[in-house]
Scaffold this active site. Structure first.
Site, short mmCIF file in Angstrom:
data_model
loop_
_atom_site.label_atom_id
_atom_site.label_comp_id
_atom_site.label_asym_id
_atom_site.label_seq_id
_atom_site.Cartn_x
_atom_site.Cartn_y
_atom_site.Cartn_z
N LYS A 221 32.86 32.54 38.54
CA LYS A 221 33.00 31.45 39.81
C LYS A 221 32.01 30.88 40.20
O LYS A 221 31.54 31.38 40.81
CB LYS A 221 34.20 31.82 40.90
N LYS B 91 48.93 39.18 37.78
CA LYS B 91 48.57 40.06 38.74
C LYS B 91 49.22 40.98 38.74
O LYS B 91 50.08 41.62 38.72
CB LYS B 91 48.57 39.42 40.22
#
Length: 326
Positions: free
Chosen positions: A245, A149
């Site tokens: 997703k 991240k």
């Protein structure tokens, strides 16, 4: 006759989960149970907060379609009954599970897929300063695929720190829309030199046109800019891959259609997940069988999981057992 039950469950994270948009220490998920006689189908969805979704809204949406669902609405009907999001994902997943148990035919068989095998999954390292990310990478240095991240300024230092302690790991990066005002092309070349093989969502959703003429040696993947088939055309020519997703797509049914449509447009696919338990990741496993990358580590980031959870060994996630889903 079916009966529909829906509730909200809360799960604490194993440690603070930090991305460019903020920090989470727990997650609320919506759990759906569909009972038909003695057969119970289950599903789970995580509301996507940056889209304005939340658990109570998802629960209310499920209540609004309860009569249609209990009267026999199909997965195809859900595409018109509910918008994409956690509520539809949980309900779609519960229907897949119910159908599999009622028929005695596993979901992978219904989809015509080969016998599922353990699958390499990315493991996420939260955003932090270089020393913190280096420490976490050292802790999990045996993992084959790390997802880092990122947050903008200092990202090259962050990735370099991870690379020092994980010299053999494959790396993918997720900027979470944080590179506004930065030299994106230079960042892409710098990350390429560090062995990063995929970069997710460098700019905010809606600013994708700025990527149209970018020359990046690393493929860019649309995440926040891509939800379901309705947004697919907007990322063509700006990204080389998409992150599918189930919570964004609104269920496995739409996710599979999206993956097929992406392939027709020459886009590669990654299948990811939100913070979620094994119940939510189980259907995503079968979507990921069509993908170049799987990022299905959601249950590993939580302090506890469901009963009969997915098995993780080494860098792999194993297919779900019938006691969990599908």
């Amino acid at each position: 006759m079916r009966t529909l039950f829906a509730t909200i469950d809360r799960f604490a994270t194993r440690q603070p989960f930090v991305i460019a948009r903020g920090t989470k220490t727990d997650v609320e998920v919506v759990r759906v149970e569909l009972r038909q006689g003695e057969i119970l189908g289950r599903g789970e969805g995580t509301p996507i907060y940056y889209l304005g979704d939340h658990a109570l809204a998802a629960l209310a949406a499920l209540g609004q379609v309860q009569a249609e669902v209990e009267a026999g609405a199909t997965r195809a009907d859900l595409l018109d009954l509910l918008p994409a999001g956690a509520a539809r994902n949980a309900l779609d997943s519960a229907l897949w599970d119910l159908e599999a148990k009622a028929s005695g035919v596993r979901v992978w068989q219904r989809l015509g897929l080969p016998q599922p095998r353990p699958m390499l999954t990315a493991y996420t390292i939260s955003l932090g300063d270089p020393a913190t990310m280096e420490s976490e990478a050292r802790r999990v240095s045996g993992r084959e695929l790390l997802k880092l991240k990122l947050g903008g300024e200092g990202d090259l230092d962050r990735v370099a720190a991870v690379r020092r302690v994980a010299p053999h790991a494959r790396l993918i990066a997720d900027a979470n829309q944080s590179w506004t005002g930065l030299d994106i092309e230079a960042l892409c070349h710098g990350l390429h030199a560090l062995g990063v093989e995929l970069i997710e969502q460098p700019l905010p959703a809606g600013a994708d046109s700025d990527l149209a003429h970018l020359r990046s040696p690393v493929p860019l993947a649309a995440d926040e800019s891509l939800h379901d088939r309705t947004s697919l055309d907007s990322v063509v020519g700006r990204y080389r891959m998409i992150n599918v997703k189930l919570d964004k797509a609104g269920g496995l049914t739409e996710a599979l259609a999206l993956i097929h449509a992406a392939g027709q447009r020459g886009l590669g696919v990654m299948v990811g997940c939100m913070l979620s338990t094994s119940l939510a990741v189980a259907p995503a496993f079968f979507a990921a069988m069509h993908a170049a990358y799987a990022d299905l580590d959601g249950p590993l980031l939580l302090a506890r999981d469901r009963a009969c959870p997915l098995a993780f060994s080494g860098s792999d996630v194993h297919p779900p057992e019938p006691a969990l889903w599908g």
